[in-house]
Motif scaffolding. Structure first.
Motif, PDB file in Angstrom:
ATOM      1  N   ALA A  67       0.888  -1.116   0.053  1.00  0.00           N
ATOM      2  CA  ALA A  67       0.391  -0.227   0.139  1.00  0.00           C
ATOM      3  C   ALA A  67       0.758   1.223  -0.410  1.00  0.00           C
ATOM      4  CB  ALA A  67      -1.049   0.437   1.570  1.00  0.00           C
ATOM      5  N   ILE A  68       0.415   2.601  -0.696  1.00  0.00           N
ATOM      6  CA  ILE A  68       0.861   3.919  -0.757  1.00  0.00           C
ATOM      7  C   ILE A  68      -0.447   4.385   0.031  1.00  0.00           C
ATOM      8  CG2 ILE A  68       2.072   5.357  -1.488  1.00  0.00           C
ATOM      9  CD1 ILE A  68       3.577   3.294  -3.365  1.00  0.00           C
ATOM     10  N   SER A  69       0.534   5.288   0.196  1.00  0.00           N
ATOM     11  CA  SER A  69      -0.134   6.603   0.688  1.00  0.00           C
ATOM     12  C   SER A  69       0.235   7.725   0.793  1.00  0.00           C
ATOM     13  CB  SER A  69      -0.515   6.580   2.892  1.00  0.00           C
ATOM     14  OG  SER A  69      -2.136   7.837   2.672  1.00  0.00           O
ATOM     15  N   THR A  70      -0.814   8.728   0.486  1.00  0.00           N
ATOM     16  CA  THR A  70      -0.027  10.217  -0.518  1.00  0.00           C
ATOM     17  C   THR A  70       0.061  10.978   0.235  1.00  0.00           C
ATOM     18  OG1 THR A  70       0.421  11.239  -1.738  1.00  0.00           O
ATOM     19  CG2 THR A  70      -1.288  10.641  -2.461  1.00  0.00           C
ATOM     20  N   ILE A  71       0.324  12.226   0.753  1.00  0.00           N
ATOM     21  CA  ILE A  71      -0.663  13.564   2.346  1.00  0.00           C
ATOM     22  C   ILE A  71      -0.348  14.723   0.737  1.00  0.00           C
ATOM     23  CG2 ILE A  71       0.226  14.917   3.877  1.00  0.00           C
ATOM     24  CD1 ILE A  71       2.015  13.338   4.484  1.00  0.00           C
ATOM     25  N   SER A  72      -1.861  14.051  -0.222  1.00  0.00           N
ATOM     26  CA  SER A  72      -2.045  15.287  -0.677  1.00  0.00           C
ATOM     27  C   SER A  72      -3.462  14.284  -1.696  1.00  0.00           C
ATOM     28  CB  SER A  72      -1.080  14.857  -2.557  1.00  0.00           C
ATOM     29  OG  SER A  72      -0.646  14.037  -2.843  1.00  0.00           O
ATOM     30  N   TYR A 293      -2.086  19.715   8.827  1.00  0.00           N
ATOM     31  CA  TYR A 293      -2.262  18.775  10.126  1.00  0.00           C
ATOM     32  C   TYR A 293      -3.263  17.744   9.794  1.00  0.00           C
ATOM     33  CZ  TYR A 293      -2.654  16.826  14.955  1.00  0.00           C
ATOM     34  OH  TYR A 293      -3.029  15.894  15.947  1.00  0.00           O
ATOM     35  N   ASN A 294      -3.993  18.154   9.228  1.00  0.00           N
ATOM     36  CA  ASN A 294      -5.593  17.637   8.712  1.00  0.00           C
ATOM     37  C   ASN A 294      -5.130  16.340   7.874  1.00  0.00           C
ATOM     38  OD1 ASN A 294      -7.240  18.728  10.504  1.00  0.00           O
ATOM     39  ND2 ASN A 294      -8.154  19.911   9.595  1.00  0.00           N
ATOM     40  N   MET A 295      -4.611  16.986   7.170  1.00  0.00           N
ATOM     41  CA  MET A 295      -4.224  15.662   4.969  1.00  0.00           C
ATOM     42  C   MET A 295      -2.900  15.198   5.823  1.00  0.00           C
ATOM     43  SD  MET A 295      -3.167  19.169   2.556  1.00  0.00           S
ATOM     44  CE  MET A 295      -2.492  17.570   1.777  1.00  0.00           C
ATOM     45  N   ALA A 296      -2.010  15.445   6.661  1.00  0.00           N
ATOM     46  CA  ALA A 296      -1.038  14.203   7.629  1.00  0.00           C
ATOM     47  C   ALA A 296      -1.675  13.299   8.498  1.00  0.00           C
ATOM     48  CB  ALA A 296       0.088  14.584   8.081  1.00  0.00           C
ATOM     49  N   MET A 297      -2.489  13.710   8.993  1.00  0.00           N
ATOM     50  CA  MET A 297      -3.584  12.571  10.250  1.00  0.00           C
ATOM     51  C   MET A 297      -4.171  11.556   9.152  1.00  0.00           C
ATOM     52  SD  MET A 297      -2.158  12.908  12.847  1.00  0.00           S
ATOM     53  CE  MET A 297      -3.883  11.935  13.989  1.00  0.00           C
ATOM     54  N   MET A 298      -4.578  12.395   8.390  1.00  0.00           N
ATOM     55  CA  MET A 298      -5.838  11.418   7.133  1.00  0.00           C
ATOM     56  C   MET A 298      -4.934  10.163   6.298  1.00  0.00           C
ATOM     57  SD  MET A 298      -7.978  12.997   3.929  1.00  0.00           S
ATOM     58  CE  MET A 298      -9.592  13.396   4.931  1.00  0.00           C
ATOM     59  N   ALA A 299      -3.901  11.132   5.774  1.00  0.00           N
ATOM     60  CA  ALA A 299      -3.377   9.934   4.884  1.00  0.00           C
ATOM     61  C   ALA A 299      -2.816   8.826   5.763  1.00  0.00           C
ATOM     62  CB  ALA A 299      -1.791  10.853   4.305  1.00  0.00           C
ATOM     63  N   THR A 300      -2.327   9.148   7.667  1.00  0.00           N
ATOM     64  CA  THR A 300      -1.546   8.486   8.247  1.00  0.00           C
ATOM     65  C   THR A 300      -2.832   6.872   8.552  1.00  0.00           C
ATOM     66  OG1 THR A 300      -0.148   9.689   9.498  1.00  0.00           O
ATOM     67  CG2 THR A 300      -0.664   7.945  10.553  1.00  0.00           C
ATOM     68  N   LYS A 301      -4.207   7.535   8.703  1.00  0.00           N
ATOM     69  CA  LYS A 301      -5.094   6.841   8.527  1.00  0.00           C
ATOM     70  C   LYS A 301      -5.546   5.598   7.534  1.00  0.00           C
ATOM     71  CE  LYS A 301      -7.115   9.309  12.382  1.00  0.00           C
ATOM     72  NZ  LYS A 301      -8.029  10.359  13.217  1.00  0.00           N
ATOM     73  N   ASN A 302      -5.077   6.424   6.708  1.00  0.00           N
ATOM     74  CA  ASN A 302      -5.264   6.302   5.145  1.00  0.00           C
ATOM     75  C   ASN A 302      -4.195   4.715   5.887  1.00  0.00           C
ATOM     76  OD1 ASN A 302      -7.217   7.370   4.138  1.00  0.00           O
ATOM     77  ND2 ASN A 302      -5.554   8.625   3.908  1.00  0.00           N
ATOM     78  N   LEU A 303      -3.442   4.911   5.687  1.00  0.00           N
ATOM     79  CA  LEU A 303      -2.261   3.486   5.208  1.00  0.00           C
ATOM     80  C   LEU A 303      -2.667   2.579   5.858  1.00  0.00           C
ATOM     81  CD1 LEU A 303       0.215   2.401   3.904  1.00  0.00           C
ATOM     82  CD2 LEU A 303       1.924   3.810   5.718  1.00  0.00           C
TER      83      LEU A 303
END
Length: 322
Positions: A67-72, A293-303
């Motif tokens: 899996a890959i998760s991008t902060i974008s 901050y919200n993007m980083a948290m979302m990307a982390t949870k996504n991964l």
């Protein structure tokens, strides 16, 4: 625990959350693919980061990647066909940037219409010595017609601001109808030529792909009003930059407000830099503390979700790899 490689700085809370689920290799200062990064990919099952291009040859160094998760929101830095072939989910952060990017669109429209940078320089350089004359007048934004090219989440948010906040008439060009934008902002779906010919402000909000490469070029600029203000906050390569420069130099359009460019950072030799009728921003569409901050948290949870097999939400290529 499975190993994941993080190649972008994360907030403390995001890093702690990820470490509670996986073994994390943290490379927060990575600017480009290097040997150390490739070495770490050999036993990585997950990747999390942004702003570095991961080509097929780079991904080949990660044989057990899951899996890959991008902060974008944008995914143009990834080889999507290669990921699809290997059935690797690419998670991204739609929704997290919608409101702040819409704010940036309105900022560029206002700055361009009222010549804000030029007028600010007038004051800073000590050249404001008397009342402003018509030579320095700008244009109103309220009551004008806004044409939105690409009516997705951000386009809908821009339309809402323009209609409710500035009483603008909104028309849009999109592959599919956006009924919510039509109900919420009285937006009218039209063909591209109609939008280009009749809009006072034109805002581009298209994703970048093979179909949208140089979607706006010389022919499109020549159809616009000579008083039109052109705004791009999507991706730089959606617009033919040479054609834009020509349109500005030849006064085919009045001005432009740009947050994205074909080459970033914008080269110092670019003619756009010296043009008074251009407002330039350094790709700040989502650059606020709250949003990042919200993007980083979302990307982390996504991964974390993707590594657990849950890709129903925020997976860019979910329909292809199912």
């Amino acid at each position: 625990m499975s190993k994941v490689v993080v190649y972008k700085a994360l907030p403390k809370e995001a890093l702690e959350l990820l470490r509670s689920h996986h073994d994390v290799c943290y490379l927060p200062d990575l600017k480009t693919v290097n040997e150390s990064f490739l070495t770490e990919l050999k036993d990585a099952e997950g990747i999390l980061g942004a702003s570095v291009t991961l080509s097929e040859s780079t991904l080949a160094h990660a044989p057990i990647l899951r899996a890959i998760s991008t902060i974008s929101v944008g995914v143009d830095r990834f080889d999507i066909p290669a990921l699809n072939q290997r059935r690797i989910p690419l998670m991204h952060t739609p929704g997290a940037v919608t409101e702040t990017t819409a704010d940036t669109a309105m900022l560029l429209m206002l700055m361009s219409a009222r010549r804000a940078v030029e007028m600010s320089d007038l004051v800073r350089l000590g050249l404001w010595r008397s009342s402003i004359t018509p030579d320095h007048f700008g244009f109103d934004i309220h009551g004008k017609t806004l044409g939105i090219i690409g009516m997705g989440r951000i386009g809908q948010a821009v339309a809402k601001r323009a209609h409710a906040g500035f009483n603008m008439k909104v028309m849009y060009y999109n592959r599919s109808q956006n009924k919510q934008a039509e109900q919420q902002s009285s937006a009218l779906k039209v063909d591209l030529d109609t939008l280009l010919i009749n809009s006072d402000f034109i805002c581009v909000l298209l994703p970048y792909n093979e179909q949208t490469h140089h979607f706006i070029g010389r022919d499109e600029f020549q159809k616009m009003k000579s008083s039109a203000i052109f705004v791009n906050i999507s991706r730089g390569k959606v617009v033919n930059e040479k054609a834009l420069v020509a349109a500005l130099e030849e006064r085919d359009i009045y001005s432009a407000g740009l947050d994205v460019f074909e080459v970033e950072p914008l080269p110092v030799e670019s003619p756009l830099i010296t043009m008074k009728n251009v407002t330039l921003l350094p790709h700040i569409g989502s650059a606020t503390h709250d949003t990042r901050y919200n993007m980083a948290m979302m990307a982390t949870k996504n991964l974390i979700n993707a590594m657990a097999g849950n890709i129903e939400q925020h997976c860019f290529n979910v329909d292809t790899i199912k």
